[in-house]
Every structure is written in C-alpha cells, then in structure tokens.
Design an enzyme around this catalytic site. Structure first.
Site, PDB file in Angstrom:
ATOM      1  N   GLY A  72      19.865   7.578 -14.745  1.00 21.74           N
ATOM      2  CA  GLY A  72      19.405   6.213 -15.000  1.00 21.74           C
ATOM      3  C   GLY A  72      19.836   5.729 -16.378  1.00 21.74           C
ATOM      4  CG  ASN A 151       8.456   4.402 -18.052  1.00 24.00           C
ATOM      5  OD1 ASN A 151       8.706   3.218 -18.281  1.00 24.00           O
ATOM      6  ND2 ASN A 151       8.489   5.321 -18.992  1.00 24.00           N
ATOM      7  CB  SER A 199      17.116   7.794 -12.231  1.00 26.12           C
ATOM      8  OG  SER A 199      17.113   9.170 -12.497  1.00 26.12           O
ATOM      9  CG  HIS A 201      15.095  12.717 -12.287  1.00 25.55           C
ATOM     10  ND1 HIS A 201      13.960  12.993 -13.019  1.00 25.55           N
ATOM     11  CD2 HIS A 201      15.830  11.882 -13.047  1.00 25.55           C
ATOM     12  CE1 HIS A 201      14.027  12.349 -14.181  1.00 25.55           C
ATOM     13  NE2 HIS A 201      15.149  11.674 -14.221  1.00 25.55           N
ATOM     14  CB  CYS A 325      10.419   9.940 -23.387  1.00 25.74           C
ATOM     15  SG  CYS A 325      11.379   9.935 -21.905  1.00 25.74           S
TER      16      CYS A 325
HETATM   17  N1  PLP Z   1      14.284   3.997 -16.915  1.00 21.76           N
HETATM   18  C1  PLP Z   1      13.007   4.278 -16.598  1.00 21.76           C
HETATM   19  C2  PLP Z   1      12.057   3.170 -16.297  1.00 21.76           C
HETATM   20  C3  PLP Z   1      12.594   5.616 -16.531  1.00 21.76           C
HETATM   21  O1  PLP Z   1      11.325   5.890 -16.220  1.00 21.76           O
HETATM   22  C4  PLP Z   1      13.531   6.640 -16.821  1.00 21.76           C
HETATM   23  C5  PLP Z   1      13.107   8.058 -16.828  1.00 21.76           C
HETATM   24  O2  PLP Z   1      11.978   8.387 -17.185  1.00 21.76           O
HETATM   25  C6  PLP Z   1      14.850   6.278 -17.125  1.00 21.76           C
HETATM   26  C7  PLP Z   1      15.195   4.940 -17.172  1.00 21.76           C
HETATM   27  C8  PLP Z   1      15.900   7.301 -17.420  1.00 21.76           C
HETATM   28  O3  PLP Z   1      16.371   7.906 -16.246  1.00 21.76           O
HETATM   29  P1  PLP Z   1      17.169   9.296 -16.328  1.00 21.76           P
HETATM   30  O4  PLP Z   1      16.150  10.343 -16.634  1.00 21.76           O
HETATM   31  O5  PLP Z   1      17.787   9.476 -14.986  1.00 21.76           O
HETATM   32  O6  PLP Z   1      18.187   9.140 -17.396  1.00 21.76           O
END
Ligand code: PLP
Length: 385
Positions: A72, A151, A199, A201, A325
């Site tokens: 992502g 998220n 993404s 996963h 994160c």
């Molecule tokens: N965008 C959002 C809203 C997410 O929750 C995340 C992952 O937590 C990402 C982007 C990043 O995705 P990736 O882990 O595949 O780089």
C-alpha cells in the site's frame, strides 16, 4: 498452545486458506518469469492476467487500470509522484491530518521540497468538514489524497462526494483504500477517483503485494523505473505467487462481502456494547455511524494503553493501541490528537479490529475478561482525577 484471539485485523490479516492454496503452485510448479519468451515462463503470464481481472472486478474497474505494486505504501507514493510529475506547474497538495504515514510522510517530503500542503482537520468524531475541503481546492492544487477509511477509528469518509468536487475543478483525486478494500462496496464506474491504493495483507492476501488503480486515460509517470513490466508503469519482475494471492483474496471479498459485513459488524457491536456497558468511564472514539464493520476504538479513562495491551496479551487477546505503526510510543496517536480526544482518554485508546474468522465465543471471552483488566489497571494507575 494457549489460545490466541486476534482482534488486530487493521494491522494485518491472516492469509485465507483459499489464498494460500491458490499461491502454492506458483512456488512449486509455475515458478517461471511471466516475461520470458519460452512456454515455461510465458504460461505464467495468463495467471497474472487472471489476477488482474479478479482485482479489477472487486472495484468494477478495467483490468488495464490495475497496476500491481509491492504494498500500500508504494501505491500511495506512486499516486502522489505521478500527479506531481504530470502537473509540474501546480505546487499544492490537499490531504487530511488523519492519513496513514504512507501519505503523511510523503506529503511532508514534498513540502520540504517546495510544495504547499493543506492537511484538513477533523472534528471530535474524526469527521471532515466539507466547507473546509471546498475552500482548500485551488487552481494550484495538483492532487487531493484522502483515505477511504481510517485505520485507527474506522471512519469511512465521503469519497464519492469529495472526488466529484475535485473532478468539477479539474483536480486529480487519489484515495488510500487500504482499509476499505473488501469491506466497503467501491464501484469505480460511479466513484470518480483517478487513483486508488490497496494492500494485500489487509484483506487476507500476504504482506508484500499491493495495487494502484489508475483510471484509463490518465497520464502516468512510473515511480519505479526499469523493465517493461506492468505495461511500463511499474518495473520489477512480477511477484507472481502474491499477485495470484491478491486476485484470489479480491475474488473472495467480492463473493462474501455483503454477508461478512453484517456478521462482522454484529460481532463488533456485541464486543463494543459488552465492554462499554460493564466498564465505567469509557468511550468509543470515531464516527459510529460511518465506520468499517470490524473496527471499534475504545478509550478507558485514566489508564495507559500500553498496559491494557500487555494485560490483554496475557489473556491471549491481540489488540492495538492506535495503529500498529504508532504503538510503542507513549504519545496519543496523530489521529486521536487531530480529534482532540482528551488526554485522559486518548492515552488508553485501544483498537479492536475484527474479521471474518472471529467468532462469538471469542467476543464473549473478551467481554468476560476485559472489565477485570481495566479495574485492576485503574487501581494501579498513577493517573487520578
Ligand atoms: N494506508 C493505510 C490506511 C494503512 O492502514 C496501511 C497499513 O497499515 C498502509 C496504507 C500501508 O500499507 P502497507 O503496509 O501495505 O505498506
């Protein structure tokens, strides 16, 4: 093995057994390079094509509009990169204060390199203000990037309306749909976004594969340069097994989304109600009316989120404080800070994110045990009113 109850599906999801099964032959038998001239490699290309069709179908898009990426984050970086490269005279980016770091850090990078960035604020429920948004759109705006769903608190934003407003002004619109994909019905014939990121996963495919949708006709500049893969739009030999996995995951999501959303939302509501009705002084963060079906973010007054997570972990319950994160840091997350959640609550905010594999028995176990955890932590807590 002790039981594990996984309520951290916004951080990552279990790979669906159907996805693993679909991927396996591409490690053992069909491991060729889809770009090879010989039959051994070339036979693999049709499976990449099939996955492209499956991913496109989930969004009612054309297969040619799908670019496979590594995650992502790469999709998000690419969207902003191509918008800025193809609109060199425009020096303004509009986003929100509650995006994932994949967008926030990218916007901050461009800001350090001479761009102006508007980060839209949110109210106490994490909602955006449409007047503030309209006022932010200017003739100098190169791209708007707003997440489909958040998220941390699960809020779903009015992307169809916001994309329409950008389109009326001739401004490119990207949405980070990483959390929404497979949970929100997104029809790209009707929602006029120019680009959309997902993404693998987060929807029961493996980590390390993503997708960027780029609307037909949009002028595009690759972010990763090299070979001719992905019609010259993303270089690097295709990760065939994972692409096949992502295709299968999208297929499963499309087939079961409606019934799963109802079941998962009922489990989430049972969990939320079970906790909030038996624990005094707690509140639910976010917009409960426009929310992802599996997400609840609950704040317990006067205790530390880290302590909640550790105690839950001992009971075999995996949850998260803020996003994956931001856990590990004692500061309230940037999302809860943007929402101005009072410190006494923000500090202890705990995200429970459910998926199709969770059961009522797991939810009931959590409801039985969480009130005791919070009571113990409150007795030990240095924070008192
Ligand atoms: N965008 C959002 C809203 C997410 O929750 C995340 C992952 O937590 C990402 C982007 C990043 O995705 P990736 O882990 O595949 O780089």
């Amino acid at each position: 093995m002790a039981r594990t109850i996984y309520f951290d599906n916004n951080a990552t999801t279990q790979v669906a057994p159907e996805v693993t099964e679909a991927m396996l032959p591409f490690f053992t038998t069909y491991w060729g390079n889809p770009s090879s001239m010989h039959t051994f490699g070339g036979q693999v290309a049709k499976y990449v094509d099939k996955a492209r069709e499956q991913v496109a179908a989930l969004f009612n898009a054309r297969p040619s509009e799908i670019i496979f990426t590594s995650c992502g984050t790469e999709s998000d970086n690419t969207a902003i990169w191509t918008a800025l490269q193809t609109n060199p005279a425009k020096k303004h980016i509009v986003t929100t204060s509650v995006e994932h770091p994949a967008i926030l850090q990218t916007a901050a990078f461009w800001e350090r390199n001479g761009y102006r960035v508007t980060r839209l604020g949110v109210d106490e429920k994490g909602r955006l203000d449409m007047d503030e948004y309209a006022a932010a759109l200017t003739p100098d705006t190169a791209i708007v990037s707003i997440m489909y769903a958040n998220n941390e608190v699960g809020n779903i934003y009015p992307i169809p309306q916001m994309a329409e407003m950008a389109k009326e002004r001739g401004i490119l619109f990207h949405t980070d749909a990483v959390q929404a994909a497979g949970k929100v019905d997104i029809d790209l014939e009707k929602v006029p976004v120019d680009m959309l990121s997902i993404s693998g996963h987060k929807l029961h495919a493996p980590k390390g594969v993503g997708m960027l949708y780029v609307r037909k006709g949009l002028i595009f500049r690759p972010f990763i340069r090299g070979g001719h893969q992905e019609a010259g739009r993303r270089a690097g030999t295709e990760n065939v097994p994972y692409i096949v996995g992502l295709g299968t995951a999208c297929d499963l999501a499309k087939a079961h989304m409606d019934e799963e959303n109802v079941r998962v939302a009922a489990l989430r509501d049972r969990l939320e109600e079970g906790i909030t009705s038996s624990v005094p002084d707690c509140l639910v963060n976010g917009d409960r009316e426009h929310r992802l079906p599996g997400t609840t973010n609950i704040a317990f007054r006067n205790i530390e989120g880290e302590a909640v997570l550790l105690m839950l972990d001992r009971l075999g319950i995996c949850a998260s404080s803020g996003s994956a994160c931001t856990s590990g840091s004692l500061e309230p997350s940037h999302v809860l800070s943007a929402m101005k959640v009072p410190f006494k609550y923000a500090h202890s905010s705990t995200r429970f994110s459910l998926c199709r594999y969770n059961t009522q028995e797991e939810v009931d176990y959590a409801i039985e045990n969480i009130p005791g955890v919070i009571k113990t932590l409150r007795e030990l807590s240095p924070f008192k009113d």
